[in-house]
Motif scaffolding. Sequence first.
Motif, PDB file in Angstrom:
ATOM      1  N   ARG A 148      -6.224  -0.768   4.496  1.00 50.29           N
ATOM      2  CA  ARG A 148      -7.455  -1.331   5.194  1.00 50.29           C
ATOM      3  C   ARG A 148      -7.464  -2.923   6.249  1.00 50.29           C
ATOM      4  N   ALA A 149      -5.878  -3.215   5.757  1.00 51.72           N
ATOM      5  CA  ALA A 149      -6.219  -5.337   6.639  1.00 51.72           C
ATOM      6  C   ALA A 149      -5.118  -4.680   7.800  1.00 51.72           C
ATOM      7  N   GLY A 150      -5.381  -5.704   8.615  1.00 55.16           N
ATOM      8  CA  GLY A 150      -5.093  -6.293  10.249  1.00 55.16           C
ATOM      9  C   GLY A 150      -4.087  -7.463   9.743  1.00 55.16           C
ATOM     10  N   GLY A 151      -3.571  -8.095  10.965  1.00 52.94           N
ATOM     11  CA  GLY A 151      -3.195  -8.948  11.574  1.00 52.94           C
ATOM     12  C   GLY A 151      -1.913  -9.327  10.513  1.00 52.94           C
ATOM     13  N   ASP A 152      -1.775 -10.486   9.751  1.00 53.73           N
ATOM     14  CA  ASP A 152      -1.450 -10.791   9.804  1.00 53.73           C
ATOM     15  C   ASP A 152      -0.766 -10.301   7.898  1.00 53.73           C
ATOM     16  N   VAL A 153      -2.001 -10.168   7.357  1.00 54.14           N
ATOM     17  CA  VAL A 153      -1.844  -9.554   5.841  1.00 54.14           C
ATOM     18  C   VAL A 153      -1.626  -7.911   5.916  1.00 54.14           C
ATOM     19  N   ARG A 154      -1.852  -7.163   6.985  1.00 52.86           N
ATOM     20  CA  ARG A 154      -1.363  -5.823   7.441  1.00 52.86           C
ATOM     21  C   ARG A 154       0.749  -5.734   8.056  1.00 52.86           C
ATOM     22  N   GLY A 155       1.236  -6.935   8.094  1.00 55.38           N
ATOM     23  CA  GLY A 155       2.351  -7.154   8.537  1.00 55.38           C
ATOM     24  C   GLY A 155       3.130  -7.620   7.504  1.00 55.38           C
ATOM     25  N   ALA A 156       2.332  -7.998   6.395  1.00 55.14           N
ATOM     26  CA  ALA A 156       3.088  -8.697   5.475  1.00 55.14           C
ATOM     27  C   ALA A 156       2.924  -7.242   4.418  1.00 55.14           C
ATOM     28  N   ALA A 157       1.814  -6.711   4.754  1.00 55.47           N
ATOM     29  CA  ALA A 157       2.104  -5.266   3.778  1.00 55.47           C
ATOM     30  C   ALA A 157       2.644  -4.145   3.786  1.00 55.47           C
ATOM     31  N   ALA A 158       3.557  -4.499   5.097  1.00 58.83           N
ATOM     32  CA  ALA A 158       4.184  -3.343   6.223  1.00 58.83           C
ATOM     33  C   ALA A 158       5.742  -3.122   5.107  1.00 58.83           C
ATOM     34  N   ARG A 203      14.512  -4.114 -12.624  1.00 55.91           N
ATOM     35  CA  ARG A 203      13.668  -4.685 -11.757  1.00 55.91           C
ATOM     36  C   ARG A 203      13.685  -4.313 -10.149  1.00 55.91           C
ATOM     37  N   ALA A 204      12.866  -4.270  -9.770  1.00 57.27           N
ATOM     38  CA  ALA A 204      11.995  -4.176  -8.110  1.00 57.27           C
ATOM     39  C   ALA A 204      12.665  -5.223  -8.134  1.00 57.27           C
ATOM     40  N   GLU A 205      11.845  -5.004  -6.642  1.00 59.40           N
ATOM     41  CA  GLU A 205      12.455  -6.334  -5.501  1.00 59.40           C
ATOM     42  C   GLU A 205      11.690  -7.314  -5.306  1.00 59.40           C
ATOM     43  N   ILE A 206       9.969  -7.141  -5.659  1.00 57.10           N
ATOM     44  CA  ILE A 206       9.028  -8.103  -5.843  1.00 57.10           C
ATOM     45  C   ILE A 206       8.115  -7.036  -7.390  1.00 57.10           C
ATOM     46  N   GLY A 213      12.351 -12.169  -3.620  1.00 61.47           N
ATOM     47  CA  GLY A 213      13.323 -12.692  -2.702  1.00 61.47           C
ATOM     48  C   GLY A 213      12.676 -13.459  -1.568  1.00 61.47           C
ATOM     49  N   PHE A 214      13.199 -14.386  -1.609  1.00 59.22           N
ATOM     50  CA  PHE A 214      12.829 -15.523  -0.571  1.00 59.22           C
ATOM     51  C   PHE A 214      11.933 -15.432   0.684  1.00 59.22           C
ATOM     52  N   ARG A 215      12.505 -14.074   1.186  1.00 55.86           N
ATOM     53  CA  ARG A 215      11.843 -13.644   2.867  1.00 55.86           C
ATOM     54  C   ARG A 215      10.778 -13.457   2.512  1.00 55.86           C
ATOM     55  N   ASP A 216      10.868 -12.219   1.521  1.00 56.99           N
ATOM     56  CA  ASP A 216       9.804 -11.244   1.012  1.00 56.99           C
ATOM     57  C   ASP A 216       8.967 -12.589   0.708  1.00 56.99           C
ATOM     58  N   LEU A 217       8.864 -13.434  -0.450  1.00 55.47           N
ATOM     59  CA  LEU A 217       8.025 -14.701  -0.550  1.00 55.47           C
ATOM     60  C   LEU A 217       7.201 -15.081   0.640  1.00 55.47           C
ATOM     61  N   LEU A 218       7.774 -14.988   1.956  1.00 55.91           N
ATOM     62  CA  LEU A 218       7.486 -15.956   3.087  1.00 55.91           C
ATOM     63  C   LEU A 218       6.301 -14.609   3.192  1.00 55.91           C
ATOM     64  N   ARG A 219       6.952 -13.615   3.711  1.00 59.45           N
ATOM     65  CA  ARG A 219       5.595 -12.996   4.164  1.00 59.45           C
ATOM     66  C   ARG A 219       4.744 -12.496   2.971  1.00 59.45           C
ATOM     67  N   LEU A 220       5.373 -12.398   1.813  1.00 61.17           N
ATOM     68  CA  LEU A 220       3.397 -12.280   1.051  1.00 61.17           C
ATOM     69  C   LEU A 220       2.230 -13.505   1.180  1.00 61.17           C
ATOM     70  N   LYS A 221       2.900 -14.102   1.465  1.00 61.88           N
ATOM     71  CA  LYS A 221       1.555 -15.968   1.247  1.00 61.88           C
ATOM     72  C   LYS A 221       0.789 -14.945   1.706  1.00 61.88           C
ATOM     73  N   SER A 222       0.496 -14.515   3.382  1.00 63.70           N
ATOM     74  CA  SER A 222      -0.574 -14.147   3.918  1.00 63.70           C
ATOM     75  C   SER A 222      -1.683 -13.067   3.230  1.00 63.70           C
ATOM     76  N   LEU A 223      -1.434 -12.864   2.281  1.00 59.40           N
ATOM     77  CA  LEU A 223      -1.671 -11.725   1.308  1.00 59.40           C
ATOM     78  C   LEU A 223      -2.466 -12.642   0.058  1.00 59.40           C
ATOM     79  N   LEU A 224      -1.640 -13.340  -0.367  1.00 61.83           N
ATOM     80  CA  LEU A 224      -2.059 -14.193  -1.235  1.00 61.83           C
ATOM     81  C   LEU A 224      -2.874 -15.726  -0.489  1.00 61.83           C
TER      82      LEU A 224
END
Length: 115
Positions: A20-30, A68-71, A104-115
């Motif tokens: 249901r999220a929008g904006g940056d959260v939706r992008g990170a969850a994609a 080992r999962a990616e996240i 991974g570093f790139r995933d952490l950067l994208r996931l920061k909007s979820l946190l």
Amino acid sequence: MSTIEECRRALDRLSDTLARAGGDVRGAAALDRSLSCRVTDLDTTFLGRLQDGRIQQVRTVPGAPPERAEIRLTMTSDDLVALVDGELNFARAWSRGRIKLEAGFRDLLRLKSLL
């Protein structure tokens, strides 16, 4: 201590929230990434896939994850439920060692909007 079923319901609620999220959260969850959530006090790992903005294909395995999962998340059952219910602040719990997040570093950067 929360049960495996309570943890599973918490992950389902988290998936619904992400969908249901929008904006940056939706992008990170994609992201399209494998995901594991190790619940230490239940000696159980939930495995799934973060895909199309949802947590999908969730299954439960005893003990540590077989691959080992990616996240990768690690926490107690009560912390998982409290985190999803909004009763536990992720950043505070992570800085105090209650929650462990590995990716991974790139995933952490994208996931920061979820946190």
